[in-house]
Design a protein around this motif. Structure first.
Motif, PDB file in Angstrom:
ATOM      1  N   GLU A  11      53.486 -45.386 -26.804  1.00 53.66           N
ATOM      2  CA  GLU A  11      53.732 -43.972 -27.103  1.00 53.66           C
ATOM      3  C   GLU A  11      52.942 -43.549 -28.331  1.00 53.66           C
ATOM      4  OE1 GLU A  11      56.553 -41.631 -26.172  1.00 53.66           O
ATOM      5  OE2 GLU A  11      56.931 -42.715 -24.328  1.00 53.66           O
ATOM      6  N   LYS A  12      52.927 -44.411 -29.332  1.00 54.58           N
ATOM      7  CA  LYS A  12      52.217 -44.117 -30.574  1.00 54.58           C
ATOM      8  C   LYS A  12      50.714 -43.975 -30.303  1.00 54.58           C
ATOM      9  CE  LYS A  12      51.890 -45.812 -35.281  1.00 54.58           C
ATOM     10  NZ  LYS A  12      52.145 -46.936 -36.182  1.00 54.58           N
ATOM     11  N   GLU A  13      50.164 -44.884 -29.501  1.00 52.32           N
ATOM     12  CA  GLU A  13      48.740 -44.813 -29.160  1.00 52.32           C
ATOM     13  C   GLU A  13      48.422 -43.546 -28.373  1.00 52.32           C
ATOM     14  OE1 GLU A  13      47.650 -48.381 -27.122  1.00 52.32           O
ATOM     15  OE2 GLU A  13      47.880 -49.621 -28.914  1.00 52.32           O
ATOM     16  N   LYS A  14      49.346 -43.194 -27.472  1.00 54.54           N
ATOM     17  CA  LYS A  14      49.154 -42.007 -26.657  1.00 54.54           C
ATOM     18  C   LYS A  14      49.121 -40.761 -27.538  1.00 54.54           C
ATOM     19  CE  LYS A  14      51.136 -39.768 -22.600  1.00 54.54           C
ATOM     20  NZ  LYS A  14      52.253 -39.756 -21.659  1.00 54.54           N
ATOM     21  N   LYS A  15      50.048 -40.679 -28.523  1.00 55.83           N
ATOM     22  CA  LYS A  15      50.093 -39.541 -29.440  1.00 55.83           C
ATOM     23  C   LYS A  15      48.835 -39.474 -30.286  1.00 55.83           C
ATOM     24  CE  LYS A  15      55.005 -38.638 -30.045  1.00 55.83           C
ATOM     25  NZ  LYS A  15      56.124 -38.594 -30.957  1.00 55.83           N
ATOM     26  N   LEU A  17      45.914 -40.637 -29.497  1.00 56.10           N
ATOM     27  CA  LEU A  17      44.810 -40.236 -28.631  1.00 56.10           C
ATOM     28  C   LEU A  17      44.828 -38.712 -28.414  1.00 56.10           C
ATOM     29  CD1 LEU A  17      42.441 -41.096 -26.830  1.00 56.10           C
ATOM     30  CD2 LEU A  17      44.073 -41.344 -24.957  1.00 56.10           C
ATOM     31  N   GLN A  18      46.026 -38.187 -28.180  1.00 60.86           N
ATOM     32  CA  GLN A  18      46.144 -36.741 -27.995  1.00 60.86           C
ATOM     33  C   GLN A  18      45.754 -35.991 -29.259  1.00 60.86           C
ATOM     34  OE1 GLN A  18      50.113 -35.981 -26.593  1.00 60.86           O
ATOM     35  NE2 GLN A  18      49.564 -36.357 -24.431  1.00 60.86           N
ATOM     36  N   GLU A  19      46.178 -36.558 -30.412  1.00 60.82           N
ATOM     37  CA  GLU A  19      45.843 -35.926 -31.703  1.00 60.82           C
ATOM     38  C   GLU A  19      44.331 -35.933 -31.923  1.00 60.82           C
ATOM     39  OE1 GLU A  19      47.330 -34.498 -35.551  1.00 60.82           O
ATOM     40  OE2 GLU A  19      48.555 -35.222 -33.915  1.00 60.82           O
ATOM     41  N   GLU A  25      38.656 -31.210 -30.049  1.00 60.59           N
ATOM     42  CA  GLU A  25      38.563 -29.908 -29.404  1.00 60.59           C
ATOM     43  C   GLU A  25      38.427 -28.802 -30.438  1.00 60.59           C
ATOM     44  OE1 GLU A  25      41.445 -27.123 -26.697  1.00 60.59           O
ATOM     45  OE2 GLU A  25      41.539 -29.276 -26.320  1.00 60.59           O
ATOM     46  N   LYS A  26      39.177 -28.884 -31.517  1.00 64.36           N
ATOM     47  CA  LYS A  26      39.079 -27.886 -32.588  1.00 64.36           C
ATOM     48  C   LYS A  26      37.696 -27.900 -33.219  1.00 64.36           C
ATOM     49  CE  LYS A  26      43.826 -27.431 -34.260  1.00 64.36           C
ATOM     50  NZ  LYS A  26      44.725 -27.695 -35.388  1.00 64.36           N
ATOM     51  N   LYS A  27      37.175 -29.112 -33.445  1.00 65.97           N
ATOM     52  CA  LYS A  27      35.846 -29.212 -34.058  1.00 65.97           C
ATOM     53  C   LYS A  27      34.790 -28.561 -33.142  1.00 65.97           C
ATOM     54  CE  LYS A  27      36.397 -33.364 -36.871  1.00 65.97           C
ATOM     55  NZ  LYS A  27      36.013 -34.772 -37.027  1.00 65.97           N
ATOM     56  N   ILE A  28      34.910 -28.839 -31.840  1.00 60.81           N
ATOM     57  CA  ILE A  28      33.950 -28.267 -30.895  1.00 60.81           C
ATOM     58  C   ILE A  28      34.072 -26.742 -30.880  1.00 60.81           C
ATOM     59  CG2 ILE A  28      33.369 -28.080 -28.431  1.00 60.81           C
ATOM     60  CD1 ILE A  28      33.986 -31.077 -28.224  1.00 60.81           C
ATOM     61  N   ASP A  29      35.331 -26.229 -30.871  1.00 57.00           N
ATOM     62  CA  ASP A  29      35.532 -24.782 -30.903  1.00 57.00           C
ATOM     63  C   ASP A  29      34.915 -24.170 -32.155  1.00 57.00           C
ATOM     64  OD1 ASP A  29      36.801 -24.674 -28.490  1.00 57.00           O
ATOM     65  OD2 ASP A  29      38.849 -24.562 -29.307  1.00 57.00           O
ATOM     66  N   TYR A  30      35.193 -24.790 -33.316  1.00 57.28           N
ATOM     67  CA  TYR A  30      34.639 -24.269 -34.571  1.00 57.28           C
ATOM     68  C   TYR A  30      33.107 -24.298 -34.536  1.00 57.28           C
ATOM     69  CZ  TYR A  30      39.283 -24.393 -36.730  1.00 57.28           C
ATOM     70  OH  TYR A  30      40.583 -24.171 -37.028  1.00 57.28           O
ATOM     71  N   PHE A  31      32.580 -25.406 -34.006  1.00 57.29           N
ATOM     72  CA  PHE A  31      31.122 -25.546 -33.941  1.00 57.29           C
ATOM     73  C   PHE A  31      30.509 -24.466 -33.037  1.00 57.29           C
ATOM     74  CE2 PHE A  31      27.350 -27.443 -31.929  1.00 57.29           C
ATOM     75  CZ  PHE A  31      26.578 -27.588 -33.057  1.00 57.29           C
ATOM     76  N   GLU A  32      31.139 -24.255 -31.859  1.00 57.36           N
ATOM     77  CA  GLU A  32      30.629 -23.238 -30.931  1.00 57.36           C
ATOM     78  C   GLU A  32      30.721 -21.854 -31.547  1.00 57.36           C
ATOM     79  OE1 GLU A  32      29.121 -23.282 -27.884  1.00 57.36           O
ATOM     80  OE2 GLU A  32      28.965 -25.430 -28.266  1.00 57.36           O
ATOM     81  N   ARG A  33      31.843 -21.567 -32.187  1.00 59.33           N
ATOM     82  CA  ARG A  33      31.993 -20.260 -32.819  1.00 59.33           C
ATOM     83  C   ARG A  33      30.936 -20.068 -33.895  1.00 59.33           C
ATOM     84  NH1 ARG A  33      37.495 -19.981 -34.678  1.00 59.33           N
ATOM     85  NH2 ARG A  33      38.050 -19.748 -32.504  1.00 59.33           N
ATOM     86  N   ALA A  34      30.707 -21.102 -34.700  1.00 56.58           N
ATOM     87  CA  ALA A  34      29.695 -21.007 -35.766  1.00 56.58           C
ATOM     88  C   ALA A  34      28.305 -20.821 -35.149  1.00 56.58           C
ATOM     89  CB  ALA A  34      29.732 -22.267 -36.625  1.00 56.58           C
TER      90      ALA A  34
END
Length: 157
Positions: A11-15, A17-19, A25-34
């Motif tokens: 469960e810890k590994e799964k969390k 991985l999701q994190e 995903e946030k980094k990619i969004d920020y990069f695309e927006r920039a």
């Protein structure tokens, strides 16, 4: 206990991985927006440059079209002036041609009128002959009928 630890570990590994995926995903969004924010002014300048270039090209083509039309007009005027010298000759030629064709037409018309008159005379004569023949036949038939009637009357008496 070991099973519970394993489940907890999974469960810890799964969390985690999701994190990590969320952060990525946030980094990619920020990069695309920039990237878009950086691209927008570049796209606008490229659009303006293209618009200016297209306008210049259109103006150049329009000038070429106008000069071409002017040259064509000048050539047409030259041809007109050159051909206007032939105008009298053309009119004379047309007059001769029309006169010769008119004489041919009048000759043919005269021949037609003569044939028409001849045909009318022939038909009139034919009708006269037919009417004479019909009157003669009618006369003889009536005469025969009268004689027949008289013979019948004499027989009856």
């Amino acid at each position: 206990f070991i099973m519970a630890k394993q489940v907890e570990q999974l469960e810890k590994e799964k969390k985690e991985l999701q994190e990590r995926l969320k952060n990525q995903e946030k980094k990619i969004d920020y990069f695309e927006r920039a990237k878009r924010l950086e691209e927008i002014p570049l796209i606008k300048t490229a659009y303006e440059e293209q618009r200016v270039h297209d306008m210049e090209l259109w103006e150049q083509q329009e000038e070429e079209r106008i000069t071409t039309l002017q040259l064509e007009r000048e050539k047409a005027l030259e041809h007109k002036s050159r051909l206007s010298r032939m105008l009298e000759d053309r009119d004379l030629f047309e007059a001769r041609l029309k006169a010769s064709r008119r004489t041919v037409y009048e000759d043919k018309l005269k021949q037609f009128q003569e044939r028409l008159a001849e045909e009318r005379r022939n038909r009139l004569e034919e009708r006269k002959r037919q009417r004479k023949e019909e009157r003669r036949i009618t006369y003889y038939r009536e005469k025969e009928e009268e004689e027949q009637r008289l013979r019948e009357e004499q027989l009856l008496k």
